[in-house]
Structures are given as C-alpha cells and as structure tokens.
Design a protein around this motif. Sequence first.
Motif, short mmCIF file in Angstrom:
data_model
loop_
_atom_site.label_atom_id
_atom_site.label_comp_id
_atom_site.label_asym_id
_atom_site.label_seq_id
_atom_site.Cartn_x
_atom_site.Cartn_y
_atom_site.Cartn_z
N ASP A 26 34.46 40.94 21.87
CA ASP A 26 35.32 39.77 21.97
C ASP A 26 36.02 39.42 20.66
O ASP A 26 37.14 38.97 20.67
N GLY A 27 35.37 39.57 19.54
CA GLY A 27 35.94 39.15 18.27
C GLY A 27 36.62 40.29 17.54
O GLY A 27 36.88 41.35 18.11
N PRO A 28 36.91 40.08 16.25
CA PRO A 28 37.51 41.15 15.44
C PRO A 28 36.59 42.36 15.38
O PRO A 28 35.38 42.22 15.24
N LEU A 29 37.17 43.54 15.51
CA LEU A 29 36.43 44.79 15.44
C LEU A 29 37.06 45.69 14.39
O LEU A 29 38.27 45.64 14.16
N PRO A 30 36.26 46.58 13.78
CA PRO A 30 36.85 47.56 12.87
C PRO A 30 37.58 48.65 13.66
O PRO A 30 37.32 48.86 14.84
N SER A 31 38.48 49.32 12.97
CA SER A 31 39.13 50.49 13.57
C SER A 31 38.10 51.59 13.73
O SER A 31 37.00 51.52 13.17
N ALA A 32 38.44 52.63 14.47
CA ALA A 32 37.53 53.77 14.64
C ALA A 32 37.17 54.39 13.30
O ALA A 32 36.04 54.81 13.08
N LEU A 33 38.13 54.45 12.39
CA LEU A 33 37.87 55.01 11.06
C LEU A 33 36.82 54.20 10.32
O LEU A 33 35.95 54.76 9.65
N CYS A 34 36.88 52.89 10.43
CA CYS A 34 36.02 52.01 9.64
C CYS A 34 34.70 51.66 10.32
O CYS A 34 33.81 51.11 9.69
N ALA A 35 34.56 51.97 11.60
CA ALA A 35 33.28 51.76 12.29
C ALA A 35 32.41 52.98 12.00
O ALA A 35 32.90 54.08 11.78
N PHE A 59 29.60 63.49 16.13
CA PHE A 59 28.49 62.76 16.73
C PHE A 59 27.35 63.72 17.06
O PHE A 59 27.32 64.30 18.14
N PRO A 60 26.38 63.89 16.15
CA PRO A 60 25.19 64.67 16.49
C PRO A 60 24.42 63.97 17.60
O PRO A 60 24.66 62.78 17.88
N PRO A 61 23.47 64.65 18.24
CA PRO A 61 22.66 63.99 19.27
C PRO A 61 22.00 62.73 18.69
O PRO A 61 21.51 62.73 17.56
N GLY A 62 22.06 61.65 19.46
CA GLY A 62 21.45 60.40 19.04
C GLY A 62 22.31 59.56 18.10
O GLY A 62 21.88 58.51 17.66
N VAL A 63 23.50 60.04 17.80
CA VAL A 63 24.41 59.31 16.92
C VAL A 63 25.58 58.80 17.74
O VAL A 63 26.05 59.48 18.65
N GLY A 64 26.04 57.63 17.39
CA GLY A 64 27.14 57.04 18.14
C GLY A 64 28.18 56.43 17.23
O GLY A 64 28.28 56.78 16.05
N HIS A 65 28.92 55.51 17.80
CA HIS A 65 30.01 54.82 17.12
C HIS A 65 29.90 53.37 17.50
O HIS A 65 30.09 53.02 18.67
N GLU A 66 29.54 52.52 16.53
CA GLU A 66 29.34 51.10 16.80
C GLU A 66 30.63 50.47 17.33
O GLU A 66 31.69 51.09 17.24
N PRO A 67 30.57 49.25 17.87
CA PRO A 67 31.77 48.63 18.45
C PRO A 67 32.98 48.73 17.53
O PRO A 67 32.91 48.39 16.35
N HIS A 68 34.08 49.22 18.10
CA HIS A 68 35.32 49.43 17.35
C HIS A 68 36.48 49.42 18.33
O HIS A 68 36.29 49.30 19.53
N TYR A 69 37.68 49.55 17.79
CA TYR A 69 38.85 49.60 18.65
C TYR A 69 39.69 50.82 18.28
O TYR A 69 39.60 51.36 17.18
N HIS A 70 40.49 51.25 19.23
CA HIS A 70 41.54 52.24 19.03
C HIS A 70 42.84 51.64 19.54
O HIS A 70 42.85 51.08 20.63
N VAL A 109 41.78 50.27 23.21
CA VAL A 109 40.44 50.51 23.73
C VAL A 109 39.43 49.89 22.77
O VAL A 109 39.47 50.13 21.57
N ARG A 110 38.56 49.05 23.32
CA ARG A 110 37.49 48.41 22.55
C ARG A 110 36.19 48.89 23.18
O ARG A 110 35.92 48.60 24.33
N HIS A 111 35.38 49.63 22.40
CA HIS A 111 34.16 50.19 22.98
C HIS A 111 33.16 50.58 21.90
O HIS A 111 33.44 50.46 20.72
N GLU A 112 32.02 51.05 22.35
CA GLU A 112 31.05 51.72 21.49
C GLU A 112 30.58 52.96 22.25
O GLU A 112 30.74 53.04 23.47
N ALA A 113 30.06 53.93 21.52
CA ALA A 113 29.68 55.19 22.16
C ALA A 113 28.38 55.70 21.55
O ALA A 113 28.05 55.38 20.40
N LEU A 114 27.66 56.52 22.31
CA LEU A 114 26.42 57.13 21.84
C LEU A 114 26.29 58.50 22.49
O LEU A 114 26.40 58.63 23.71
N ASN A 115 26.04 59.52 21.67
CA ASN A 115 25.80 60.87 22.17
C ASN A 115 24.36 60.95 22.65
O ASN A 115 23.43 60.95 21.83
N ILE A 116 24.16 60.98 23.96
CA ILE A 116 22.80 61.01 24.52
C ILE A 116 22.42 62.42 24.97
O ILE A 116 21.36 62.62 25.55
#
Length: 147
Positions: A26-35, A59-70, A109-116
């Motif tokens: 909902d609030g300000p998010l970092p860019s993909a580069l800065c997340a 993104f190695p296994p178990g690594v993701g990308h915290e909330p960010h925007y593109h 796009v505002r999201h977070e991701a995780l390599n499971i």
Amino acid sequence: MKPLKHLAFALTLAGCATAAASTPFDGPLPSALCAGWQGEPVCELISEDAQLRVLHCTFPPGVGHEPHYHPPHVGYILEGQSIMRTTTSAGTVERPLAAGSSWTSDAEVRHEALNIGGDAMRYLIIEKKYADTRTPGQIAPGLCPND
C-alpha cells in the motif's frame, strides 16, 4: 452501559478491518533494483538511461525479492527451472518457470517473490522508466542510498 460496550466492540472490529485491509504493497516501495532479500541485493544494474533500466536478478533456492515495484517492463529468464511464489495485494500464486520464458507487463507491478523450487533462477528485466508515473514520495529507498 450496554451501548458503550457495543460501541467499543464496533470500534475494535473497525480497527481490525482497517489493519486487515492494509498490505505491504500500500505505501511507498523500493524499485526492483533497490529491493533485496534479508538486507542483501538480488538485482544488479546492467544499463540505465532516461528511458530504460536493465536489471540482472538472481534468486537461489529459498531466496526472494522483498516487496517492491516495477514500472511497465519485460522479463526474460536466463537460467534455471524452479517455482516462484509471487504475492501481490490480490493474493499469492506459485508458478513453475524455466529458462527461455518471458513475460511483459504494461502496468505497474507491486509484489514480492520467493524461489521455492530447487534451482537458482537468473532473470533479465527491462523496465520502461518513461512509463513510471510514480512521484518521488511514492518510492522508498530500500537498499539504495537516499539522493
């Protein structure tokens, strides 16, 4: 006294509903580069000009990308075959992905991701900076220094 108890209960429910409606997107998010992920960067800047930004993200296994925007962007998977769990304000989906896959998004796009999955994934992301409509107040610094 009974009406006051009802009012207190109603206010408590309203507070819970408001808190439940709020998401990390909902609030300000970092860019993909800065997340990043747990304080570490996952994307590196390959090229940038006034129009485009090109990122290489790993993104190695178990690594993701915290909330960010593109801003509107194009993505291409360079390497890996795994499952990415992507969460947006609308919910969570798990998608099997493989090298050679691509996607495009004409909206922010505002999201977070995780390599499971079991393989490391490497992405190339080309962001259309010219289509980014956000103001500086809508951008969080994330791991990037404040300018």
